[in-house]
Design an enzyme around this catalytic site. Sequence first.
Site, PDB file in Angstrom:
ATOM      1  N   GLU A   1       0.892  -1.213   0.307  1.00  0.00           N
ATOM      2  CA  GLU A   1       0.083   0.214   0.078  1.00  0.00           C
ATOM      3  C   GLU A   1       1.044   1.213  -0.041  1.00  0.00           C
ATOM      4  O   GLU A   1       1.748   1.963   0.388  1.00  0.00           O
ATOM      5  CB  GLU A   1      -0.656   0.187   1.171  1.00  0.00           C
ATOM      6  CG  GLU A   1      -1.939   1.395   1.345  1.00  0.00           C
ATOM      7  CD  GLU A   1      -2.955   1.438   2.527  1.00  0.00           C
ATOM      8  OE1 GLU A   1      -2.922   0.110   2.913  1.00  0.00           O
ATOM      9  OE2 GLU A   1      -3.405   2.024   2.158  1.00  0.00           O
TER      10      GLU A   1
ATOM     11  N   ARG B   1       5.372 -12.421   9.667  1.00  0.00           N
ATOM     12  CA  ARG B   1       5.932 -11.273   9.432  1.00  0.00           C
ATOM     13  C   ARG B   1       7.483 -11.377  10.035  1.00  0.00           C
ATOM     14  O   ARG B   1       7.995 -12.161  11.099  1.00  0.00           O
ATOM     15  CB  ARG B   1       4.918 -10.007   9.520  1.00  0.00           C
ATOM     16  CG  ARG B   1       4.657 -10.044  10.574  1.00  0.00           C
ATOM     17  CD  ARG B   1       4.240  -8.850  11.133  1.00  0.00           C
ATOM     18  NE  ARG B   1       3.742  -8.141  10.033  1.00  0.00           N
ATOM     19  CZ  ARG B   1       3.459  -6.918   9.381  1.00  0.00           C
ATOM     20  NH1 ARG B   1       3.879  -6.452   9.838  1.00  0.00           N
ATOM     21  NH2 ARG B   1       2.048  -6.954   8.052  1.00  0.00           N
TER      22      ARG B   1
ATOM     23  N   LYS C   1       4.587   0.384   9.001  1.00  0.00           N
ATOM     24  CA  LYS C   1       4.525   1.838   8.690  1.00  0.00           C
ATOM     25  C   LYS C   1       3.959   3.120   9.027  1.00  0.00           C
ATOM     26  O   LYS C   1       4.592   3.967   9.448  1.00  0.00           O
ATOM     27  CB  LYS C   1       4.215   2.266   7.686  1.00  0.00           C
ATOM     28  CG  LYS C   1       4.644   1.551   6.134  1.00  0.00           C
ATOM     29  CD  LYS C   1       4.438   1.229   4.972  1.00  0.00           C
ATOM     30  CE  LYS C   1       3.349  -0.554   4.818  1.00  0.00           C
ATOM     31  NZ  LYS C   1       2.915  -0.418   3.108  1.00  0.00           N
TER      32      LYS C   1
HETATM   33  P1  ATP Z   1       3.356  -2.197   7.915  1.00  0.00           P
HETATM   34  O1  ATP Z   1       2.088  -3.051   9.141  1.00  0.00           O
HETATM   35  O2  ATP Z   1       4.310  -2.243   8.371  1.00  0.00           O
HETATM   36  O3  ATP Z   1       2.654  -0.782   7.300  1.00  0.00           O
HETATM   37  P2  ATP Z   1       1.726  -3.564   6.186  1.00  0.00           P
HETATM   38  O4  ATP Z   1       2.036  -5.083   5.916  1.00  0.00           O
HETATM   39  O5  ATP Z   1       0.908  -3.091   6.709  1.00  0.00           O
HETATM   40  O6  ATP Z   1       2.719  -3.002   6.610  1.00  0.00           O
HETATM   41  P3  ATP Z   1       1.603  -3.113   3.135  1.00  0.00           P
HETATM   42  O7  ATP Z   1       2.414  -1.999   1.979  1.00  0.00           O
HETATM   43  O8  ATP Z   1       0.645  -4.104   2.954  1.00  0.00           O
HETATM   44  O9  ATP Z   1       2.819  -3.414   4.361  1.00  0.00           O
HETATM   45  O10 ATP Z   1       2.901  -4.400   2.635  1.00  0.00           O
HETATM   46  C1  ATP Z   1       3.152  -5.268   1.512  1.00  0.00           C
HETATM   47  C2  ATP Z   1       2.976  -6.427   1.532  1.00  0.00           C
HETATM   48  O11 ATP Z   1       4.483  -7.025   1.982  1.00  0.00           O
HETATM   49  C3  ATP Z   1       2.347  -7.916   1.936  1.00  0.00           C
HETATM   50  O12 ATP Z   1       1.797  -8.616   1.666  1.00  0.00           O
HETATM   51  C4  ATP Z   1       2.786  -8.077   3.579  1.00  0.00           C
HETATM   52  O13 ATP Z   1       2.506  -8.604   4.294  1.00  0.00           O
HETATM   53  C5  ATP Z   1       4.273  -7.252   3.796  1.00  0.00           C
HETATM   54  N1  ATP Z   1       4.238  -7.385   4.954  1.00  0.00           N
HETATM   55  C6  ATP Z   1       4.815  -6.219   5.753  1.00  0.00           C
HETATM   56  N2  ATP Z   1       5.263  -6.103   6.115  1.00  0.00           N
HETATM   57  C7  ATP Z   1       6.302  -7.398   6.435  1.00  0.00           C
HETATM   58  C8  ATP Z   1       6.965  -7.973   7.628  1.00  0.00           C
HETATM   59  N3  ATP Z   1       7.281  -7.124   8.534  1.00  0.00           N
HETATM   60  N4  ATP Z   1       7.782  -9.516   7.094  1.00  0.00           N
HETATM   61  C9  ATP Z   1       6.974  -9.908   5.845  1.00  0.00           C
HETATM   62  N5  ATP Z   1       6.104  -8.955   5.044  1.00  0.00           N
HETATM   63  C10 ATP Z   1       6.017  -8.070   5.025  1.00  0.00           C
HETATM   64 MG    MG Z   2      -1.370  -3.346   5.270  1.00  0.00          MG
END
Ligand code: ATP
Ligand code: MG
Length: 582
Positions: free
Chosen positions: A55, A280, A290
Amino acid sequence: MTTSNGPERGDGSPSEENTDPKSDGRPSNFIERLIEEDNKTGRFGGKVHTRFPPEPNGYLHIGHAKSICLNFALAIKFGGKCNLRFDDTNPTTEDEEYVRSIQEDVRWLGFDWEDRLFYASDFFEELYAFAVKLVRKGKAYVDNLSADDISRHRGSLYEPGRESPHRERSVEENLDLLARMRKGEFDEGTHVLRAKIDMASPNLNLRDPVLYRIRKAAHHRTGTRWVIYPLYDFAHGQCDSLEGITHSICTLEFENHRALYDWFCQELEIHHPQQIEFARLNLTYAVMSKRKLLRLVKDSHVHGWNDPRMLTISGLRRRGYTPEALRSFCDEIGVTKFNSVIDMVVLENALRTDLNRRAPRFMAAVRPLKVVVENYPEGQSEEVEAINNPEDPAAGMRKMPFSRVLYIERDDFMEDPPKKFFRLAPGREVRLRYAYFVKCTGVVKDPTTGEVVEVRCTYDPATKGGDARDGRKVKATLHWVSASHAITAEVRLYNHLFSAEHPEDVPEGQDFLVNLNPNSLEVLPNAKLEPAIAGAAPGFRCQFERLGYFCVDTDSRPGRLVFNRSVTLKDDWSKIQKRDGA
Ligand code: ATP
Ligand code: MG
């Protein structure tokens, strides 16, 4: 597009253990085994198509790197493809700046989505058509409950939800209301579209989730064309389907959403990807969400998203991390179904291993202390030969100027040393690497502060190159630079941004910021470097002997180099000491 290939396995767990090493020599992980099974049964016609779906509401971090490496590596391994898709369904938090940085970071990590760059917003028309289809089937309805009422009606894990009074609206009325929502006839918060599933389901995600809400905000790509936006849960799985994704890999917190995504694919009769969840990445001394990283930036606890203390990909790049180190780190930690916290040392070691092989060595005194070699003639200098990289014979040798006035590291001298201190002290002899043995004859002190400002020494001309012909030994080998030849640079040393191992573990009522490390950055404005490094450009990486690996920062200007310490060395110098017989 097929409809018959819905998931049969349910929980995404492997049906049999198989740890046979694959062609790349490492055992396959559970995701690879699931894909192999699908390829065997021909479930997706042998096709493997993954995606990385960020995102664009912030910069990518090391956790995203894990997901990027995983998705692209699976595509490469199975001869498939991997898309980059922006899940840009929330106009109020998303921005072009993030879209740009994300693409830069994925490319820098070494991956290529070729012509397969997608945006959820490209599919807004298709998603709306899906919503209409659900309404027509009696599987979705327009609700007028407020957001608060909807969550109150939702119930809990222990009690069923309550149905909305608007749940039984006719298909015609729902179609009319949805069309008018789209036209902008209603205010934000007055109407939402909800799926009609089961308010008593034990899975809360199936209790008539909201699919669309009214948001009269401009979107960074579609402008003001839309005033209703799909929720992430309604967009994500359908975009996977529209892109023909076969294996939709996500983190564990979406495990409970899988039933909902499956429901959408079945009701809409569209191609049905297999969702597979993995744990994760979490790291000690770091926060990963984020939202929290955004706070660090917005409240100026760091100097931007690419501050070298941030575990964003851009911060790590600026710090001096290589794509190779990040990829090998991701490979080493592997994928599992269990949440855990990886020690930060694992990440640092990945960089050490990579740079040890290829970073050229130089000498620098980052906290310089002047040394005058009393028996070396004034105005004279000579060159000594230094090894560029003991790990890489092809890197060759370079010359270093030696003269009467030198700088050594302030930490390498003590006027009154404790027992275990073997470096320079009054009356003691040490080796200056590649040059000579020197013996301390005295010190000069600042008359007001009493601080040692100069060390006086004599050198032994018979020890040229750093070896005594008479076999006499010294207990320490120091790095040094010639004062008149040295260049001055700014050096920035870093510590963990948080001083607690688990910064998010805080007492009720406090937040992670209480664990910020006040000493995470130390700026040394007057470091002295050997002249061979003068032409280095931003991004240049090297080792300063005994101090660590360093990288030229983007703040450098002509005539003013700025270096970041990427990582300390740990044990490397003790090996040198042993080999040199010090
Ligand atoms: P955050 O929780 O840090 O805001 P998010 O999951 O909301 O991260 P996205 O932009 O939705 O951020 O993530 C894009 C991809 O990266 C998704 O498929 C998510 O599962 C993966 N991802 C995000 N954080 C991690 C992590 N700590 N370890 C592994 N994969 C991750
Ligand atoms: Mg997300």
